[in-house]
Design an enzyme around this catalytic site. Sequence first.
Site, short mmCIF file in Angstrom:
data_model
loop_
_atom_site.label_atom_id
_atom_site.label_comp_id
_atom_site.label_asym_id
_atom_site.label_seq_id
_atom_site.Cartn_x
_atom_site.Cartn_y
_atom_site.Cartn_z
N ASP A 228 2.68 -1.92 -8.72
CA ASP A 228 2.04 -3.07 -8.09
C ASP A 228 1.18 -3.77 -9.15
O ASP A 228 0.90 -3.21 -10.22
CB ASP A 228 1.22 -2.70 -6.86
N LYS B 179 6.48 1.86 2.31
CA LYS B 179 7.91 2.12 2.07
C LYS B 179 8.08 3.16 0.97
O LYS B 179 9.02 3.94 0.99
CB LYS B 179 8.64 0.81 1.75
N PRO C 253 0.79 -1.24 0.00
CA PRO C 253 0.00 0.00 0.00
C PRO C 253 0.82 1.28 0.00
O PRO C 253 0.24 2.36 0.11
CB PRO C 253 -0.81 -0.12 1.29
N CYS D 260 8.70 -10.04 4.86
CA CYS D 260 8.24 -10.01 6.25
C CYS D 260 7.91 -11.45 6.66
O CYS D 260 6.86 -11.71 7.22
CB CYS D 260 7.05 -9.08 6.42
N ASP E 3 10.54 -5.41 -2.19
CA ASP E 3 9.88 -5.84 -0.95
C ASP E 3 8.90 -6.93 -1.38
O ASP E 3 7.74 -6.67 -1.68
CB ASP E 3 9.16 -4.62 -0.34
C1 LIG Z 1 4.95 -7.19 0.86
S1 LIG Z 1 3.75 -6.40 -0.09
C2 LIG Z 1 4.47 -4.81 -0.36
C3 LIG Z 1 4.36 -3.87 0.78
C4 LIG Z 1 4.85 -2.48 0.43
N1 LIG Z 1 6.20 -2.52 -0.08
C5 LIG Z 1 4.78 -1.54 1.60
O1 LIG Z 1 5.77 -1.39 2.32
O2 LIG Z 1 3.72 -0.94 1.81
C6 LIG Z 1 3.96 -7.16 -1.65
C7 LIG Z 1 3.20 -6.51 -2.77
O3 LIG Z 1 3.63 -7.14 -3.99
C8 LIG Z 1 2.57 -7.12 -4.89
N2 LIG Z 1 2.89 -8.08 -5.97
C9 LIG Z 1 2.80 -9.42 -5.95
N3 LIG Z 1 3.23 -9.95 -7.12
C10 LIG Z 1 3.63 -8.90 -7.87
C11 LIG Z 1 4.17 -8.78 -9.19
N4 LIG Z 1 4.40 -9.88 -9.93
N5 LIG Z 1 4.45 -7.55 -9.65
C12 LIG Z 1 4.21 -6.44 -8.91
N6 LIG Z 1 3.70 -6.50 -7.66
C13 LIG Z 1 3.42 -7.71 -7.15
C14 LIG Z 1 1.37 -7.44 -4.04
O4 LIG Z 1 0.19 -6.99 -4.66
C15 LIG Z 1 1.69 -6.70 -2.74
O5 LIG Z 1 1.06 -5.45 -2.74
#
Ligand SMILES: C[S@@+](CC[C@H](N)C(=O)[O-])C[C@H]1O[C@@H](n2cnc3c(N)ncnc32)[C@H](O)[C@@H]1O
Length: 445
Positions: free
Chosen positions: A267, A249, A246, A374, A324
């Site tokens: 995303d 970071k 969301p 995480c 991340d």
């Molecule tokens: C750990 S969360 C990120 C949290 C974010 N960095 C923060 O600190 O608010 C992982 C994110 O990766 C996204 N995601 C998953 N597969 C993805 C892809 N192939 N390409 C881009 N985003 C992806 C998910 O939708 C999710 O929002």
Amino acid sequence: MVYPNSPFKITFNNKLITHLFIDDSVTKTSVSNEELLKIQQWLCSSPKITSLRVNTLKTNIAKVLKVLNTHFAENCNYTPNVYIHPSFTNVIIIDSGNCSTEFEKFDKEIIVDTDCASAILRGAHIYAPGVLGMVSGCQVNENVSIYADVAKKCKKGLQRIYENDFKIFIGNGVVKMQRHQLFATENITPSGIAVEVTDTISGCVPINENILPIGEILLQNIPSILCVHNLNPKSGDVVLDMCASPGNKTTHISELMQNKGILIAIDKTPKKVAQLQKRCEDFGAKVYSFQADSTAILSDTLSCSNIIDGPPFSPQSFDKILLDAPCSVLGKRPQLANRLSENEIKSFVPLQRKLFESAAKLLKPGGIMVYSTCTITLSENEGIVAWALKNFNFLELVQPDLSLGEPGWPGTSLSDETRSLVQRFGPNSEVDSVGFFFAVFKKKT
Ligand SMILES: C[S@@+](CC[C@H](N)C(=O)[O-])C[C@H]1O[C@@H](n2cnc3c(N)ncnc32)[C@H](O)[C@@H]1O
């Protein structure tokens, strides 16, 4: 305080945490059963401190400290210790210390789901979507006791006492919304604070970001803050946040860049990108956001691209990259129930590798990338680092500027010396926070 004995199903295979599954061959880390039990108990308990990052693009730390101190003095049964984190000029720690965890229960009850219960135990109030049941006759401003539905058997809208051996008493609160507002109409998702929490069995003092104007503060765990700190984004950099929603970071990166330079945030789904955009707007972060699959944002044939037009990007486009990664989230604290299957947990490694490969190629020579998760599993953390160092000889692991975690676990091809360069957050870390992992890589010139 430890809530259930284990966050995992009885059938949960502990090997998923400690073993490295590579192409069906299995290697074991030397983490002992004793240590594993300690980790599980730690996962079931709440951190005693809450950390919040002050958004210096919109406010300053002195103003936030003043508002917090006044708020706790006027609204809380217990005044926590509030101070600036010794390693960060923009982070405030709220230490609940010896806040009482013993108090009476009320007859009227509220049932919440386990995610909501976990947030309450860390100091959140109860938002409408987290409420599963509320006994009928509950009036606004009435005291209620709060229970978590660990068995996941409570039907939404329950109006009597929930009879289930696996409900856990979480704390007490004051009702702010009535049943008809919580469960009334189809097609309308209720929003807002349903119950203001007054006491929790974790002893965490309730705190709500809304005590300050939106975008001025963010409740964020120290390892997440540390991971962006070590990415070290600066004014003028061209930065990529590959899995950004969301936007917790992303907004920190923009703050460190002072909104000068280019920050691209990606995303995968439209809904997540909308959340990301809203957060960036609230925080005054200048970000170019795009919906894309970050495993496919690189074009080997593109010799030069205008980065702010979005993907695909040509190789070696970015000074700094944050990956991340999507992960099994087994570092979450406190965990009250976990239903992830073995196959789901194993499915993350191939995706993490693909994302990593894109990142490695998109990084400029001399550029820095941070890989973070995480979760606590060996495969998604040290396993990815070992695989990366073997496959991308143009990358080297570097010592983070600031380290507050533990060395990586043994069990991969990483030497003791290399393991001391990565940062793992667990029960033995200096910070009382969630389970987390990050590693800082530099592309050789
Ligand atoms: C750990 S969360 C990120 C949290 C974010 N960095 C923060 O600190 O608010 C992982 C994110 O990766 C996204 N995601 C998953 N597969 C993805 C892809 N192939 N390409 C881009 N985003 C992806 C998910 O939708 C999710 O929002």
